[in-house]
Design a protein around this motif. Sequence first.
Motif, mmCIF file in Angstrom:
data_model
loop_
_atom_site.group_PDB
_atom_site.id
_atom_site.type_symbol
_atom_site.label_atom_id
_atom_site.label_comp_id
_atom_site.label_asym_id
_atom_site.label_seq_id
_atom_site.Cartn_x
_atom_site.Cartn_y
_atom_site.Cartn_z
ATOM 1 N N PRO A 4 59.375 66.114 43.933
ATOM 2 C CA PRO A 4 60.445 66.667 44.760
ATOM 3 C C PRO A 4 61.195 67.759 44.003
ATOM 4 O O PRO A 4 61.204 67.789 42.780
ATOM 5 N N LEU B 130 65.065 60.357 38.925
ATOM 6 C CA LEU B 130 64.140 61.412 39.308
ATOM 7 C C LEU B 130 64.657 62.775 38.869
ATOM 8 O O LEU B 130 63.897 63.640 38.438
ATOM 9 N N ASN C 136 57.419 59.688 47.550
ATOM 10 C CA ASN C 136 57.728 58.738 46.486
ATOM 11 C C ASN C 136 58.511 57.538 47.009
ATOM 12 O O ASN C 136 58.270 56.394 46.608
ATOM 13 N N LEU D 126 65.531 63.313 53.530
ATOM 14 C CA LEU D 126 64.220 62.857 53.060
ATOM 15 C C LEU D 126 63.096 63.585 53.784
ATOM 16 O O LEU D 126 62.063 63.908 53.195
ATOM 17 N N ALA E 277 67.200 58.063 42.513
ATOM 18 C CA ALA E 277 67.277 59.523 42.621
ATOM 19 C C ALA E 277 67.828 60.146 41.342
ATOM 20 O O ALA E 277 67.388 61.220 40.917
ATOM 21 N N LEU F 243 59.915 63.931 47.839
ATOM 22 C CA LEU F 243 60.939 62.889 47.870
ATOM 23 C C LEU F 243 60.532 61.783 48.845
ATOM 24 O O LEU F 243 60.601 60.591 48.541
ATOM 25 N N ASP G 281 61.846 67.135 52.291
ATOM 26 C CA ASP G 281 61.125 67.292 51.026
ATOM 27 C C ASP G 281 59.989 66.286 50.973
ATOM 28 O O ASP G 281 60.213 65.077 50.861
ATOM 29 N N SER H 277 66.579 69.155 46.414
ATOM 30 C CA SER H 277 66.494 68.042 47.369
ATOM 31 C C SER H 277 67.077 66.768 46.774
ATOM 32 O O SER H 277 67.727 65.985 47.480
ATOM 33 N N ILE H 278 66.846 66.554 45.486
ATOM 34 C CA ILE H 278 67.389 65.353 44.843
ATOM 35 C C ILE H 278 68.908 65.427 44.784
ATOM 36 O O ILE H 278 69.609 64.445 45.042
ATOM 37 N N LEU I 63 70.253 64.606 48.120
ATOM 38 C CA LEU I 63 70.161 63.177 48.387
ATOM 39 C C LEU I 63 71.250 62.413 47.628
ATOM 40 O O LEU I 63 71.920 61.526 48.188
#
Length: 422
Positions: free
Chosen positions: A220, A292, A254, A245, A289, A251, A248, A224-225, A228
Amino acid sequence: MPSTPSAPHALGPSAPAPGAGAMIARQAIMDDRQAVVGYELFNRSRTQTGHTAASDVLLVFTALSHAGSEELVGRMLIFVNCTHESLAGGHLELVNPDKVVLEIPPLGHVAAQEVQARLPILAGLRARGFHLAFGHQVLESAYAPWLPLADYIKLDMAVLAPDQLAVLVSYAGRHSQARLIAEKIETAQQYDMVSSLGVRLFQGYLFSRPTLVEARLLSPSQASIVQLLNLVRSQAPTSEIEEALKKDAGLAFNLMRLINSAGLGLTREITSFRQAVLLLGLKKLFRWAALLLTVARSGGTPPAVGQTAVVRGRLMELLAREFMSPEQADQAFVIGVFSMLDQMLGMPLEPALSLLHLPDELAAALLRRDNAYGQLLTLAEACESSDDSRFDQAAQSLRLSSQQINLAHLQALAWADQMTQG
């Protein structure tokens, strides 16, 4: 996880990076009817230097998040090697312990005090539902406090003589409730011998060699993370998190892999992001997240940045546990990770933090080193730079001893090493 080029200031959707391979090997553990009861997982990903990355508890997180344990182990038990430093890792909260067997290594230098000191962590893991497996060393008198926790004891056929095996099997039967596994069985004669002693679980080349499974994963984007994390932190409606979600593919991929894995113990497949968010819960989703983010690096950011962020977060979390509540210790972890957000996103810290809409208390700690969180961050930075003056001042203000800090720092370094390998 490979790096993903992204525009650091953008918050819109971006194309996922191509899938990358993470090599995981599995070897079957059989019963006396030749039925598979579980698989031991090994990390066979190669590091840049060509060495094999160490197998660890993180393998569970990798396997469930990126490969889907259905592909790897079905509904069988997952046996995974760990290090003592990693056993308190937050990633264990992301899996249902019922199907996970943690293989606990012996200590390098056995001392009664050290065995006793690690007992609460092991007992806590077992109380949470994890199965524990030990090597035959657990049958030595020095490890007597650990023996009642053993669900499985592995007997290494490569190092144990037949007369030793007979003594160990008899002793285990009298003093534990553990099931015995004879491992590294290579011949029918070895199998017949341990079977005659009453051993009923087996592992080795006689039955199967480790087979490689390439776990495909999508990376991702950082943007985007961050989006989130912001939504979860503000406890946004599930519908908004669901939309993030959907934007992406990495994201989404996963998360759905994680939520549908056998490790979460669900009885039916989850097919919507809404169901996934509700079942995982905001607290677990946020930690997932945040971890990540430390490895989803932009193209120009050195890998050391992500690792430093994880060390810093883990160190602050461990120290916060000395005088804060568990929830506040979680916050300390987040502050440590986010303290390097400027380097991870390639922008000044204040505007980077503004993307996350953090509570004032956390923002104050990050920007001005205010409050106890800020003092913990100062202490963590002093540990990195070997600044004795700042170290002493911060330690004194937090009433933490050098011994407490050094031990936590070593634990954080070891844990972060496992988190960022492979």
